[in-house]
Scaffold this motif. Structure first.
Motif, PDB file in Angstrom:
ATOM      1  N   ASN A   6       0.831  -1.194   0.000  1.00 25.04           N
ATOM      2  CA  ASN A   6       0.000   0.000   0.000  1.00 25.04           C
ATOM      3  C   ASN A   6       0.873   1.254   0.000  1.00 25.04           C
ATOM      4  OD1 ASN A   6      -2.808  -1.035   0.271  1.00 25.04           O
ATOM      5  ND2 ASN A   6      -1.967  -1.968   2.146  1.00 25.04           N
ATOM      6  N   GLY A   7       0.239   2.383  -0.339  1.00 24.35           N
ATOM      7  CA  GLY A   7       0.913   3.671  -0.242  1.00 24.35           C
ATOM      8  C   GLY A   7       2.141   3.790  -1.120  1.00 24.35           C
ATOM      9  N   ALA A   8       3.213   4.330  -0.526  1.00 28.05           N
ATOM     10  CA  ALA A   8       4.441   4.592  -1.270  1.00 28.05           C
ATOM     11  C   ALA A   8       5.088   3.304  -1.766  1.00 28.05           C
ATOM     12  CB  ALA A   8       5.430   5.368  -0.398  1.00 28.05           C
ATOM     13  N   LEU A   9       4.983   2.225  -0.972  1.00 27.31           N
ATOM     14  CA  LEU A   9       5.582   0.952  -1.383  1.00 27.31           C
ATOM     15  C   LEU A   9       4.907   0.424  -2.650  1.00 27.31           C
ATOM     16  CD1 LEU A   9       5.993  -0.869   2.066  1.00 27.31           C
ATOM     17  CD2 LEU A   9       7.804   0.071   0.618  1.00 27.31           C
ATOM     18  N   LEU A  10       3.577   0.586  -2.720  1.00 32.68           N
ATOM     19  CA  LEU A  10       2.839   0.136  -3.898  1.00 32.68           C
ATOM     20  C   LEU A  10       3.233   0.948  -5.128  1.00 32.68           C
ATOM     21  CD1 LEU A  10       0.594  -1.484  -5.282  1.00 32.68           C
ATOM     22  CD2 LEU A  10      -1.040   0.214  -4.473  1.00 32.68           C
ATOM     23  N   ARG A  11       3.296   2.273  -4.966  1.00 35.05           N
ATOM     24  CA  ARG A  11       3.660   3.131  -6.091  1.00 35.05           C
ATOM     25  C   ARG A  11       5.080   2.848  -6.584  1.00 35.05           C
ATOM     26  NH1 ARG A  11       0.726   6.851  -2.998  1.00 35.05           N
ATOM     27  NH2 ARG A  11       2.650   7.664  -2.095  1.00 35.05           N
ATOM     28  N   ILE A  31      -2.313   3.091 -13.991  1.00 35.00           N
ATOM     29  CA  ILE A  31      -2.790   4.311 -13.324  1.00 35.00           C
ATOM     30  C   ILE A  31      -4.283   4.217 -13.032  1.00 35.00           C
ATOM     31  CG2 ILE A  31      -3.156   6.804 -13.628  1.00 35.00           C
ATOM     32  CD1 ILE A  31      -0.540   6.825 -15.240  1.00 35.00           C
ATOM     33  N   HIS A  32      -5.038   3.669 -14.005  1.00 37.44           N
ATOM     34  CA  HIS A  32      -6.481   3.510 -13.810  1.00 37.44           C
ATOM     35  C   HIS A  32      -6.776   2.579 -12.638  1.00 37.44           C
ATOM     36  CE1 HIS A  32     -10.714   3.031 -14.769  1.00 37.44           C
ATOM     37  NE2 HIS A  32     -10.556   1.713 -14.734  1.00 37.44           N
ATOM     38  N   GLN A  33      -6.083   1.448 -12.553  1.00 34.78           N
ATOM     39  CA  GLN A  33      -6.296   0.509 -11.454  1.00 34.78           C
ATOM     40  C   GLN A  33      -5.888   1.107 -10.123  1.00 34.78           C
ATOM     41  OE1 GLN A  33      -7.822  -2.366 -11.512  1.00 34.78           O
ATOM     42  NE2 GLN A  33      -8.090  -2.509 -13.734  1.00 34.78           N
ATOM     43  N   LEU A  34      -4.801   1.891 -10.147  1.00 34.93           N
ATOM     44  CA  LEU A  34      -4.319   2.523  -8.915  1.00 34.93           C
ATOM     45  C   LEU A  34      -5.338   3.532  -8.390  1.00 34.93           C
ATOM     46  CD1 LEU A  34      -1.987   2.794  -6.894  1.00 34.93           C
ATOM     47  CD2 LEU A  34      -0.997   4.544  -8.386  1.00 34.93           C
ATOM     48  N   ARG A  35      -5.882   4.366  -9.264  1.00 40.35           N
ATOM     49  CA  ARG A  35      -6.889   5.347  -8.854  1.00 40.35           C
ATOM     50  C   ARG A  35      -8.181   4.671  -8.409  1.00 40.35           C
ATOM     51  NH1 ARG A  35      -6.303  10.055 -13.570  1.00 40.35           N
ATOM     52  NH2 ARG A  35      -4.287  10.878 -12.831  1.00 40.35           N
ATOM     53  N   LYS A  36      -8.548   3.605  -9.100  1.00 37.32           N
ATOM     54  CA  LYS A  36      -9.742   2.859  -8.725  1.00 37.32           C
ATOM     55  C   LYS A  36      -9.597   2.271  -7.340  1.00 37.32           C
ATOM     56  CE  LYS A  36     -12.650  -0.960 -10.363  1.00 37.32           C
ATOM     57  NZ  LYS A  36     -12.805  -2.009 -11.423  1.00 37.32           N
ATOM     58  N   ASP A  37      -8.404   1.764  -7.036  1.00 36.76           N
ATOM     59  CA  ASP A  37      -8.135   1.176  -5.733  1.00 36.76           C
ATOM     60  C   ASP A  37      -8.167   2.238  -4.644  1.00 36.76           C
ATOM     61  OD1 ASP A  37      -7.274  -1.377  -4.358  1.00 36.76           O
ATOM     62  OD2 ASP A  37      -5.641  -0.026  -3.731  1.00 36.76           O
ATOM     63  N   GLN A  38      -7.614   3.408  -4.948  1.00 39.49           N
ATOM     64  CA  GLN A  38      -7.616   4.504  -3.972  1.00 39.49           C
ATOM     65  C   GLN A  38      -9.032   4.967  -3.667  1.00 39.49           C
ATOM     66  OE1 GLN A  38      -5.033   7.370  -5.859  1.00 39.49           O
ATOM     67  NE2 GLN A  38      -3.155   6.484  -4.991  1.00 39.49           N
ATOM     68  N   LYS A  39      -9.894   5.044  -4.713  1.00 43.52           N
ATOM     69  CA  LYS A  39     -11.294   5.438  -4.498  1.00 43.52           C
ATOM     70  C   LYS A  39     -12.031   4.424  -3.633  1.00 43.52           C
ATOM     71  CE  LYS A  39     -11.935   8.152  -8.705  1.00 43.52           C
ATOM     72  NZ  LYS A  39     -12.662   8.256 -10.014  1.00 43.52           N
TER      73      LYS A  39
END
Length: 324
Positions: free
Chosen positions: A249-254, A311-319
């Motif tokens: 999660n977070g910075a590690l995921l990015r 990027i789409h999956q990352l934003r979807k996960d954050q939402k």
């Protein structure tokens, strides 16, 4: 999972090969059309001049009145079907040779005329110390190249450079059909000066009729690009599923996504280079810059597909996290 990813990379590589092969088909057919006119383009027109001046005077007129216009001239002999004089004020289209080379712009500037022969050229030749010469009218012309066999070209033809200072420049202009490759305006002005009619060669008419003949290749390029695009979307989705299983999660995921994404895109860039070298080795590419641009554009598109999916999956996960 790794095997599936390798298969997807192979599919992308094969798609790039397909894209390059379609470009090769287009350039091969364009080359055939050029070969039918012996290196002249679709701007070519015929002019039949009855002037009593010699070829050198005609070339001098072109140099004096059209110094900034690109002009290439072929003069086909009326009495000798296999003889063609060539002159240009710029680099000519390079025709493929079995040995030696075709003419360059410098060959038209000097006082010596050079010859390029068809494979079965019907012209007297002489070999002296491994150097071949064409012998015509007590004049010797150094042979600098032998053309490859192409069904679109006369195999018994031979080509001589010409210019105001060259021996061929003394030949009578009325004994030749003038074939001019330049802008339409320039050709009309030349014809008007010599009170001659302008005619369109048959190969130009055929090309105008079949000007949409490359639609199939363009469609297949689009199909291969779509396949590569979808393959990279699927590859990005599989990478996303892999990283989700690690519960980062977070910075590690990015950081994981950035590092892994860059590695994938670099691998695909290497695959693109591999496709370029393979296509250059195994297919006919008359203009390699076109291949470079096409493959580079393809890589950018599939790279954008991968990036967009992640990027789409990352934003979807954050939402989803925010909603929870």
């Amino acid at each position: 999972m790794k095997i599936k990813k390798i298969i997807l990379v192979i599919v992308i590589f094969l798609s790039l090969l397909g894209i390059g092969s379609m470009l090769s088909n287009v350039q091969s057919r364009e080359a055939d059309q050029l070969l039918e006119a012996y290196g002249l383009s679709n701007n070519t027109r015929y002019i039949n001049v009855k002037s009593n001046q010699n070829v050198g005077s005609f070339i001098t007129y072109l140099q004096k009145n059209y110094p900034k216009n690109k002009i290439q001239v072929h003069l086909a002999s009326k009495s000798k079907d296999n003889q063609t004089l060539v002159w240009s004020n710029h680099e000519v289209v390079t025709l493929p040779t079995e040995s030696g080379r075709y003419f360059t712009a410098d060959d038209f500037k000097g006082r010596v005329s050079f010859a390029v022969l068809g494979l079965n050229a019907k012209v007297p030749t002489l070999k002296v110390q491994d150097n071949q010469y064409v012998h015509l009218n007590q004049t010797y012309y150094s042979v600098i190249g032998i053309l490859k066999h192409y069904r679109q070209m006369k195999q018994n033809g031979y080509y001589l450079t010409t210019g105001p200072k060259q021996p061929t420049g003394k030949f009578k202009l009325k004994n030749y059909i003038i074939i001019v490759d330049s802008s339409s305006k320039t050709i009309r002005q030349i014809a008007k000066h010599y009170h001659a009619k302008v005619k369109t060669p048959l190969f130009v008419k055929n090309h105008q009729i079949h000007q949409f003949s490359f639609l199939r290749e363009i469609a297949l390029i689009a199909v291969f690009l779509i396949i590569a695009f979808l393959s990279n979307l699927l590859l990005a989705y599989m990478d996303w599923q892999t990283v989700k299983q690690t519960h980062l999660n977070g910075a590690l995921l990015r950081n994981w996504l950035i590092n892994h994404g860059i590695r994938i895109l670099l691998i695909e860039l290497a695959v693109t280079f591999g496709a370029y070298f393979f296509l250059s080795w195994r297919t006919f590419i008359s203009n390699k810059q076109h291949l470079i641009w096409l493959l580079a554009l393809s890589w950018l598109i599939i790279a954008a597909a991968y990036s967009f999916c992640v990027i789409h999956q990352l934003r979807k996960d954050q939402k989803n996290d925010q909603a929870a």
